[in-house]
Every structure is written in C-alpha cells, then in structure tokens.
Design a protein around this motif. Structure first.
Motif, short mmCIF file in Angstrom:
data_model
loop_
_atom_site.label_atom_id
_atom_site.label_comp_id
_atom_site.label_asym_id
_atom_site.label_seq_id
_atom_site.Cartn_x
_atom_site.Cartn_y
_atom_site.Cartn_z
N UNK A 173 0.79 -1.22 0.00
CA UNK A 173 0.00 0.00 0.00
C UNK A 173 0.82 1.27 0.00
N UNK A 174 2.15 1.16 0.10
CA UNK A 174 3.00 2.35 0.08
C UNK A 174 3.14 2.88 -1.35
N UNK A 175 3.22 4.19 -1.49
CA UNK A 175 3.38 4.80 -2.80
C UNK A 175 4.86 4.76 -3.20
N UNK A 227 -2.76 12.77 -11.97
CA UNK A 227 -1.44 12.31 -11.55
C UNK A 227 -1.45 10.79 -11.44
N UNK A 228 -0.36 10.18 -11.93
CA UNK A 228 -0.23 8.71 -11.83
C UNK A 228 0.31 8.34 -10.46
N UNK A 229 -0.36 7.40 -9.81
CA UNK A 229 0.05 6.95 -8.48
C UNK A 229 0.37 5.45 -8.57
N UNK A 230 1.58 5.09 -8.14
CA UNK A 230 2.01 3.69 -8.13
C UNK A 230 2.03 3.20 -6.69
N UNK A 231 1.38 2.07 -6.46
CA UNK A 231 1.22 1.54 -5.10
C UNK A 231 1.74 0.11 -5.02
N UNK A 291 -0.87 0.69 -10.78
CA UNK A 291 -0.83 2.07 -11.27
C UNK A 291 -2.26 2.57 -11.47
N UNK A 292 -2.53 3.76 -10.97
CA UNK A 292 -3.85 4.35 -11.17
C UNK A 292 -3.69 5.86 -11.35
N UNK A 293 -4.69 6.46 -11.98
CA UNK A 293 -4.68 7.90 -12.23
C UNK A 293 -5.65 8.57 -11.25
N UNK A 294 -5.19 9.56 -10.56
CA UNK A 294 -6.04 10.26 -9.60
C UNK A 294 -6.15 11.72 -10.02
N UNK A 295 -7.27 12.33 -9.64
CA UNK A 295 -7.51 13.75 -9.90
C UNK A 295 -7.22 14.54 -8.63
N UNK A 309 12.29 3.66 -5.31
CA UNK A 309 12.03 2.99 -6.59
C UNK A 309 11.09 1.82 -6.36
N UNK A 310 10.18 1.60 -7.27
CA UNK A 310 9.10 0.64 -7.03
C UNK A 310 9.61 -0.77 -6.77
N UNK A 311 10.55 -1.26 -7.58
CA UNK A 311 10.99 -2.63 -7.36
C UNK A 311 11.71 -2.77 -6.01
N UNK A 312 12.38 -1.72 -5.56
CA UNK A 312 13.09 -1.79 -4.28
C UNK A 312 12.14 -1.63 -3.11
N UNK A 313 11.28 -0.61 -3.16
CA UNK A 313 10.37 -0.37 -2.05
C UNK A 313 9.34 -1.48 -1.93
N UNK A 314 8.91 -2.02 -3.05
CA UNK A 314 7.88 -3.07 -3.04
C UNK A 314 8.48 -4.46 -2.89
N UNK A 315 9.79 -4.56 -2.70
CA UNK A 315 10.46 -5.85 -2.48
C UNK A 315 10.19 -6.82 -3.63
N UNK A 316 10.16 -6.28 -4.86
CA UNK A 316 9.96 -7.09 -6.08
C UNK A 316 8.63 -7.84 -6.11
N UNK A 317 7.63 -7.33 -5.37
CA UNK A 317 6.30 -7.96 -5.39
C UNK A 317 5.44 -7.38 -6.50
N UNK A 318 5.88 -6.28 -7.10
CA UNK A 318 5.07 -5.61 -8.11
C UNK A 318 4.28 -4.45 -7.53
#
Length: 420
Positions: free
Chosen positions: A362-364, A414-418, A386-390, A374-383
């Motif tokens: 759930x972390x951005x 804005x694109x938000x990666x979780x 991506x969603x677009x928010x207003x 960075x997504x692969x590092x923060x997410x521990x390679x779990x994936x």
C-alpha cells in the motif's frame, strides 16, 4: 516448593534484563512518564523534574517530537519509514538494530537542539545565549583573529576538563555550582570516567578532533560578540534526561550501544556549529565584522545522522563486559561520531508484529526514481499497481495590488504507483 522458587527467581530476574530498554522506550513514546516516578530519581534529573517544569517541557516534549518528525522525513522513502505508530515503534526500540540506533541519536540531537534554541530565545530562566567572550572583556565585544579565537576555545575546553576531573568535595561551592550549571564552555561531552585509561569507550582517539575544526573563521580581525547559541547547556541537559542511570547487568550491551548513539547524536549538533557574521559601517561598508556561533538547521544535522545510519558498525560485547568491539575482527573500531548496532535489522517488506515491521504493502512508490523509493526496491519485487487520480491545485494565480493573490482551482491528473 522447587517450582515456587524457580518462579520467584524468574520474577526477580526479569527487571534486571529488560528494565532499561522498557523504560527508555516509554520515555521516547510518552515523554511525560519521565518525571512521574520521582521517588526513583536522584541527583540533577530529580531536581529538574521537581522544580523545572518549563525546562522539562522544552527538553522532553519539543526535543523528542522534533527528533521523531525529522526521523519520519529522513526515512519517508525507505522500507522502514520511521513510523511513530506506538506499537511498531515500541517493538523497534526494544532491539539494538540500526533503526534503534538512529532513533536514539536523532532524539538526543532533538533534545539538545530544542534546549539550546530555547536558551538563545530567552525562553528559559536557567540559561541564556553564550556571551562568554564578552564577559572576559568586561561585558564588551572583543577583537580577535582566527588564531586567538581558536586559542580562546582551547582554553575553555581545558578549563572545563579540569573542573570535571576535580572531585566535587575538593571544589569551592561556587565551583560545584559552575560545574553543574556553567553554560559558557563547549567541551567534549563524553563522561569523565570514559576519557582515557581502561574505562575509555571504544572507538576513536581522544582529544584530537575539536568541534571548531569545522568552523571557517574570517580573515583578519573581527569582533567576537553577538549572542552565540549556548549548545553546551543543551548537551548537558540532554544527557541528564536521556542517559539517566538505569538498572542493568554488568554485561549489558544494549545500554552501552544506546549511550554511544545518544552521544553521537549530541555531537552531531555540537560539531555542526557554524560562525555567522554581520557587517557594520557607513554606506554598507564592512569596517567592523561581528561574528557569533550558531547551530545549523536541524534538517542538516538529521541528514548527517542518516548518512551515519547507512554506515553504522555492528558491535559485540568485549570479555570485560564494560565495552564493545567490532563484530568483524578486520573492521576498525567505531569512533564516537559513528552509529553502532548489535542486532540485524528485521525484514521490513512484510508485516511482523514481533519486530514492529509494518510491511510496504500500500506504500506509494516512484517508477522513475533511482533511489530507495524505486518501485521494485520499495515493493520488495512484489510488483505494484498504477492508477490515475484527480487532484485540485491552485492555478492562474494573479497578484492584485497591494497585498492579495487570487487563484483558480484546476483539476490535475497524476499517476500513483502503489506496492502490492
């Protein structure tokens, strides 16, 4: 009967092993607990708790909160984000990991910073800004050069060390009071019993590095005046509160590590002192330059401590039970400015109630970053998803004379990666 004896032994043994860290944890999470049990307190700490409510508030609440807020900022993009959630932080503080070392260092620095700033701002009756140089010149600023300024600071440090090494019973009452309350000398804040010989704390060589080595003195003559930050008062009172004696066993590695990191946090404040100068003269000329010592922004100090977190040294207890040494036989001993730890950090990728890890689900994260977020590092390679928010933002802002700015509200996507 034997069973009852075993239970009794376990009950009496538990406080000896866990009391120190449990008490320290409570102090950091709820600073008001420090003075609630005044019957157990002795010496200067008991004095401050009973008579110094303003100073207590400044030290405990403002200082520790400052440290925690800065800890959250420095680690906001890492797997461990220094969350102040009570259950999580309590578990973190019960270990001797890198994270625990950083929390202890940043809170000790925060307390030092808050008290020193309160002295300079005149918020405490017990202290003021540092005017030691003016007092030696009959209350007037004095003209100095870089060489004479360093010599004056050297004399201050030597005099303070002599006062600290002199037994209390051999001192005049005024000297005893000065030893406790003198706010003008900037000395090494390592305890006297560790300043050399067999009981010196491991790591680092004594006396060579001075805090003014990092200060750039101006060329030529200048006036030492103004209102310098009274950092020494903050250093001493930070130690009084956070290094209060705790019940411990002889071979208590956790307490040695904690006191070392507390001291490293305080030294980060002292060694970051800088010289600020102001020019005086007709038509903007700089015929006279007045300079004084000032602390840097606390964020700058926190950044240095974060770097020391990354290079922290793992240590283990020596055979004497009174000091620690590097765990690796080939590693150099940690000096008094470096952070140390004894336990490996837990895996912060997944939630773990035993270690206080909350996981990163759930972390951005940031797909374009090359850092710790960075997504692969923060997410521990779990994936990640991506969603677009207003989001509503201020746009088309117009300045109206004299003192008004009007803006419209615009919708931005804005694109938000979780992290999954």
């Amino acid at each position: 009967m034997r069973l009852l004896m075993v239970i009794a032994i376990l009950i009496f043994a538990m406080p000896m092993t866990g009391f120190g860290w449990a008490e320290g944890t409570n102090i950091l999470l709820d600073p008001n607990l420090m003075c609630k049990k005044t019957r157990r307190l002795r010496g200067k700490l008991a004095e401050i708790c009973r008579h110094d409510s303003a100073l207590l508030k400044e030290i405990i609440i403002n200082g520790i909160n400052l440290g925690f807020r800065e800890c959250e900022f420095q680690f906001r993009n890492r797997r461990w984000n220094c969350t102040v959630l009570r259950k999580s932080m309590r578990k973190i503080l019960m270990r001797d990991s890198r994270e625990t070392g950083f929390v202890n260092a940043i809170t000790a620095a925060g307390v030092t910073y808050a008290v020193t700033k309160a002295c300079t701002m005149g918020q405490l009756v017990e202290c003021s800004c540092d005017k030691a140089h003016m007092r030696r010149n009959g209350g007037q600023p004095q003209m100095v050069t870089a060489a004479t300024a360093e010599a004056a600071l050297e004399r201050q440090q030597q005099a303070a060390m002599l006062r600290q090494q002199m037994p209390l019973q051999d001192q005049h009452p005024s000297q005893r009071l000065s030893r406790m309350n003198n706010a003008s000398t900037m000395t090494d804040i390592a305890p006297v019993e560790h300043r050399g010989g067999r009981n010196r704390r491991p790591g680092g060589r004594r006396g060579r590095h001075k805090f003014w080595d990092n200060i750039k003195f101006p060329e030529g003559q200048w006036e030492w005046g103004g209102c310098s930050d009274n950092v020494n008062f903050g250093l001493r009172h930070s130690r009084v509160f956070l290094d209060a004696k705790q019940r411990q066993r002889r071979s208590d590695l956790g307490t040695l590590v904690k006191f070392h990191n507390n001291n490293a946090g305080r030294l980060a404040i002292r060694d970051a002192m800088r010289l600020e100068c102001k020019c005086h003269g007709l038509s903007g000329s700089c015929t006279v330059k007045t300079c004084w010592l000032k602390m840097p922004p606390f964020r700058e100090v926190a950044g240095r401590l974060r770097d020391r977190y990354d290079s922290a040294r793992k240590v283990t207890l020596r055979n004497d039970g009174n000091s620690f040494m590097p765990e690796s036989p080939h590693a150099r001993p940690a000096n008094k400015y470096q952070l140390v730890f004894a336990d490996e950090s837990p895996d912060f990728c997944t939630p773990n109630s035993k270690t206080g890890a909350l996981g990163t689900q759930g972390r951005e994260c940031n797909v374009t970053s090359s850092g710790s977020d960075r997504c692969d590092r923060l997410c521990c390679n779990r994936g990640h998803t991506r969603r677009i928010v207003e989001e509503q933002t201020n746009c088309k802002c117009v300045f109206k004379w004299c003192c008004e700015v009007t803006c419209e509200k615009c919708l931005e996507h804005r694109a938000v990666n979780t992290c999954l």
